[in-house]
Design an enzyme around this catalytic site. Sequence first.
Site, PDB file in Angstrom:
ATOM      1  N   SER A  19     -13.107   1.705   9.918  1.00  0.00           N
ATOM      2  CA  SER A  19     -12.350   1.852   8.636  1.00  0.00           C
ATOM      3  C   SER A  19     -13.115   0.937   7.799  1.00  0.00           C
ATOM      4  O   SER A  19     -13.432  -0.218   7.531  1.00  0.00           O
ATOM      5  CB  SER A  19     -10.943   1.087   8.885  1.00  0.00           C
ATOM      6  OG  SER A  19     -10.260   1.046   7.720  1.00  0.00           O
ATOM      7  N   GLU A  28       0.874  -1.179  -0.083  1.00  0.00           N
ATOM      8  CA  GLU A  28      -0.090   0.053   0.071  1.00  0.00           C
ATOM      9  C   GLU A  28       0.873   1.052   0.119  1.00  0.00           C
ATOM     10  O   GLU A  28       2.124   1.263   0.105  1.00  0.00           O
ATOM     11  CB  GLU A  28      -0.927  -0.071   1.307  1.00  0.00           C
ATOM     12  CG  GLU A  28      -0.181  -0.001   2.391  1.00  0.00           C
ATOM     13  CD  GLU A  28      -1.200   0.572   3.504  1.00  0.00           C
ATOM     14  OE1 GLU A  28      -1.390   1.721   3.334  1.00  0.00           O
ATOM     15  OE2 GLU A  28      -1.031   0.200   4.816  1.00  0.00           O
ATOM     16  N   LYS A  61      -3.120  -1.614  15.422  1.00  0.00           N
ATOM     17  CA  LYS A  61      -2.881  -0.833  16.432  1.00  0.00           C
ATOM     18  C   LYS A  61      -3.625  -0.622  17.690  1.00  0.00           C
ATOM     19  O   LYS A  61      -4.994  -0.654  17.212  1.00  0.00           O
ATOM     20  CB  LYS A  61      -2.288   0.568  15.933  1.00  0.00           C
ATOM     21  CG  LYS A  61      -1.039   0.726  15.417  1.00  0.00           C
ATOM     22  CD  LYS A  61      -0.403   2.037  15.583  1.00  0.00           C
ATOM     23  CE  LYS A  61       0.746   2.308  14.880  1.00  0.00           C
ATOM     24  NZ  LYS A  61       0.833   2.725  13.541  1.00  0.00           N
TER      25      LYS A  61
HETATM   26  N1  PSU Z   1      -2.457   1.899  10.609  1.00  0.00           N
HETATM   27  C1  PSU Z   1      -1.113   1.717  10.487  1.00  0.00           C
HETATM   28  N2  PSU Z   1      -0.471   2.653   9.549  1.00  0.00           N
HETATM   29  C2  PSU Z   1      -1.021   3.058   8.298  1.00  0.00           C
HETATM   30  C3  PSU Z   1      -2.448   2.777   8.348  1.00  0.00           C
HETATM   31  C4  PSU Z   1      -3.156   2.091   9.449  1.00  0.00           C
HETATM   32  O1  PSU Z   1      -0.484   1.404  11.551  1.00  0.00           O
HETATM   33  O2  PSU Z   1      -0.466   3.647   7.653  1.00  0.00           O
HETATM   34  C5  PSU Z   1      -3.376   3.201   7.336  1.00  0.00           C
HETATM   35  C6  PSU Z   1      -3.523   2.297   6.296  1.00  0.00           C
HETATM   36  O3  PSU Z   1      -3.298   2.628   4.831  1.00  0.00           O
HETATM   37  C7  PSU Z   1      -5.110   1.804   6.609  1.00  0.00           C
HETATM   38  C8  PSU Z   1      -5.579   3.494   6.940  1.00  0.00           C
HETATM   39  O4  PSU Z   1      -5.642   1.416   5.479  1.00  0.00           O
HETATM   40  O5  PSU Z   1      -4.442   3.711   7.707  1.00  0.00           O
HETATM   41  C9  PSU Z   1      -6.821   3.269   7.577  1.00  0.00           C
HETATM   42  O6  PSU Z   1      -7.412   4.490   7.548  1.00  0.00           O
HETATM   43  P1  PSU Z   1      -8.830   4.538   8.071  1.00  0.00           P
HETATM   44  O7  PSU Z   1      -8.919   4.212   9.495  1.00  0.00           O
HETATM   45  O8  PSU Z   1      -9.214   6.182   7.706  1.00  0.00           O
HETATM   46  O9  PSU Z   1      -9.661   3.749   7.050  1.00  0.00           O
HETATM   47 MN    MN Z   2     -12.590   6.100   9.921  1.00  0.00          MN
END
Ligand code: PSU
Ligand code: MN
Length: 302
Positions: free
Chosen positions: A142, A27, A161
């Site tokens: 997410s 990613e 995390k």
């Molecule tokens: N968790 C991490 N590092 C990251 C992400 C999550 O430890 O870089 C990033 C990933 O790209 C994940 C995104 O898909 O954050 C999730 O964001 P959201 O919670 O807005 O869906």
């Molecule tokens: Mn979100």
Amino acid sequence: MTRSPYLWVAPSVDEALAAGRPVVALESTIISHGMPHPHNVETALRVEADILEAGAVPATVAVLDGMLRIGIGHDDIERLGSDRTVVKVSRRDLGVAIAGRLPGGTTVAATMIGAAMAGIEVFATGGIGGVHRGAAETFDISADLQELARTNVAVVCAGVKSILDIGRTLEYLETQGVPVIGYRTSEMPAFYAAASGFPVAHRLDSAADIAAVLEVRREMGLVGGVVIANPIPSEHAMDPDVMERAIAGALDDAAAHGVIGKDTTPYLLGRMAELTGADSLTANIALVRSNARLAAGIAAAG
Ligand code: PSU
Ligand code: MN
């Protein structure tokens, strides 16, 4: 198979796929929004090299020049890591970012979409998104989790995390029919920590066993992804008390600044990095590299 005119696949990736050689997707939100410069760029290049050394072809995914690109170049990685105008692109943002020619780092969800379109079955990252703490109030869950429910890609990660609600993330994945496979563990890893106290549904101890599960799912036409949860190498794991304090601080700061929506995860990651310093960065790099090597092994065994 005709490909979308908005999908671009690097020749190295295309050739490997056509020859049935192993490919691992990566990613790019982790580059644009997940780590500070220059560590983000160094790590992305290091992880690509790890995958090549493990005998697979890396395919870093991003939105650039009005295309969803599978297998971007080193210059593109540098740009994603240093240009502050790069947007975070998840499933909902793909159409707007491509039509508007915005440069975008793809989340786990958007990267899964690109990988599936190109025919890549294995993807490595650090941590996936999940159910946020307080989601009962905020509804902040997410889009990665819905993507796992519908898109056939195996995601190798170090769990989630603990800025997130790990228990509710596992419940959500269970409801959506997404298997969570612990690699040599029976517990969900918590990114910086090898264990969270929450059991995973399944444990497998070799890349070949995991590849066999993916083959069964493919042959049966089962829809959806798989989470492969690979604990951080023990020598890089961090003190859970230190992390909990940093998480509490980061969550307080996010609330105080009124951070919501797509900014939440990058904000929390940034504050965590500031509060925990170099150790957490070293740990983050180590676990991504470990995930990349396992992903290459699974792709090669498939
Ligand atoms: N968790 C991490 N590092 C990251 C992400 C999550 O430890 O870089 C990033 C990933 O790209 C994940 C995104 O898909 O954050 C999730 O964001 P959201 O919670 O807005 O869906
Ligand atoms: Mn979100």
